[in-house]
Design an enzyme around this catalytic site. Structure first.
Site, PDB file in Angstrom:
ATOM      1  N   TYR A   1       0.838  -1.101  -0.026  1.00  0.00           N
ATOM      2  CA  TYR A   1      -0.157  -0.056   0.056  1.00  0.00           C
ATOM      3  C   TYR A   1       0.802   1.408   0.027  1.00  0.00           C
ATOM      4  CZ  TYR A   1      -4.197  -2.572   0.408  1.00  0.00           C
ATOM      5  OH  TYR A   1      -5.292  -3.392  -0.035  1.00  0.00           O
TER       6      TYR A   1
ATOM      7  N   GLY B   1       2.977   3.884  -1.511  1.00  0.00           N
ATOM      8  CA  GLY B   1       3.259   4.447  -2.917  1.00  0.00           C
ATOM      9  C   GLY B   1       2.015   4.499  -3.657  1.00  0.00           C
TER      10      GLY B   1
ATOM     11  N   GLY C   1      -0.844   3.538  -5.871  1.00  0.00           N
ATOM     12  CA  GLY C   1      -1.867   2.574  -5.820  1.00  0.00           C
ATOM     13  C   GLY C   1      -1.769   1.590  -4.626  1.00  0.00           C
TER      14      GLY C   1
ATOM     15  N   HIS D   1      -3.917   5.510   5.207  1.00  0.00           N
ATOM     16  CA  HIS D   1      -3.854   6.776   4.485  1.00  0.00           C
ATOM     17  C   HIS D   1      -4.464   6.378   3.119  1.00  0.00           C
ATOM     18  CE1 HIS D   1      -1.311   9.429   1.878  1.00  0.00           C
ATOM     19  NE2 HIS D   1      -1.787  10.334   2.818  1.00  0.00           N
ATOM     20  N   ASP D   2      -4.237   5.501   2.411  1.00  0.00           N
ATOM     21  CA  ASP D   2      -5.029   5.519   1.325  1.00  0.00           C
ATOM     22  C   ASP D   2      -6.376   5.449   1.345  1.00  0.00           C
ATOM     23  OD1 ASP D   2      -2.450   4.795  -0.186  1.00  0.00           O
ATOM     24  OD2 ASP D   2      -3.111   2.859  -0.703  1.00  0.00           O
TER      25      ASP D   2
ATOM     26  N   ASP E   1      -2.304  13.098   5.556  1.00  0.00           N
ATOM     27  CA  ASP E   1      -1.165  13.000   5.399  1.00  0.00           C
ATOM     28  C   ASP E   1      -0.419  13.186   6.818  1.00  0.00           C
ATOM     29  OD1 ASP E   1      -1.560  12.652   2.782  1.00  0.00           O
ATOM     30  OD2 ASP E   1      -0.643  14.895   2.238  1.00  0.00           O
TER      31      ASP E   1
END
Length: 123
Positions: free
Chosen positions: A27, A29, A31, A48-49, A90
C-alpha cells in the site's frame, strides 16, 4: 500534495520518504491492493489510502495542495484550507510512520505489487 507529504515524513521519521516508503509493501506508494504486509503497510499506508479516498470532497481534484505549519514539533494543518482534511490524512500517516519505525522491514522495500493479492478488508 505529495511534496508536502514527503516533507512531513522526513521531519517525523528522519528518513528519505521516496526510497524508504515510495514502494513499500502493498500500500505504500502509488496504488495499493492486497493484504498489507506489516504494521507500517497496514496502519500507515492502507489507512492513509483509505483516508485520502474518503476525504476528497472539499479539495479540488486538480490542485490538492494544502497549507500547514509546525508548532512545537507538531504538524498543524491550515484551519481554513479547503484541503485541510487531506493534510490531516498525510499528517496521520507521517506520525504513524514515526510510531511504527520498529516494524519497518527492509524486505518489503520495493515490494513487487504482483505479489499483493486481493484485499482482505475494505476501507
Amino acid at each position: 500534495d505529495l511534496w508536502e507529504f514527503g516533507k512531513m515524513i522526513l521531519k517525523e521519521t528522519g528518513k528519505n520518504p521516496f526510497p524508504y516508503y515510495g514502494a513499500y509493501g502493498c500500500y505504500c506508494g502509488w496504488g495499493g491492493r492486497g493484504k498489507p504486509k506489516d504494521k507500517t503497510d497496514d496502519r500507515c499506508c492502507f489507512v492513509h489510502d483509505c483516508c485520502r479516498y474518503k476525504k476528497l470532497t472539499g479539495c479540488p481534484k486538480t490542485n490538492d495542495r494544502y497549507s500547514y505549519s509546525w508548532k512545537d514539533l507538531t504538524i498543524v494543518c491550515g484551519e481554513d484550507d479547503p484541503c485541510k482534511e487531506l493534510c490531516e490524512c498525510d499528517k496521520a500517516a507521517a506520525v504513524c510512520f514515526r510510531e511504527n519505525l520498529g516494524t519497518y522491514n527492509k524486505k518489503y522495500r520495493y515490494h513487487l505489487r504482483s505479489l499483493c493479492k486481493k484485499a482482505d478488508k475494505p476501507c
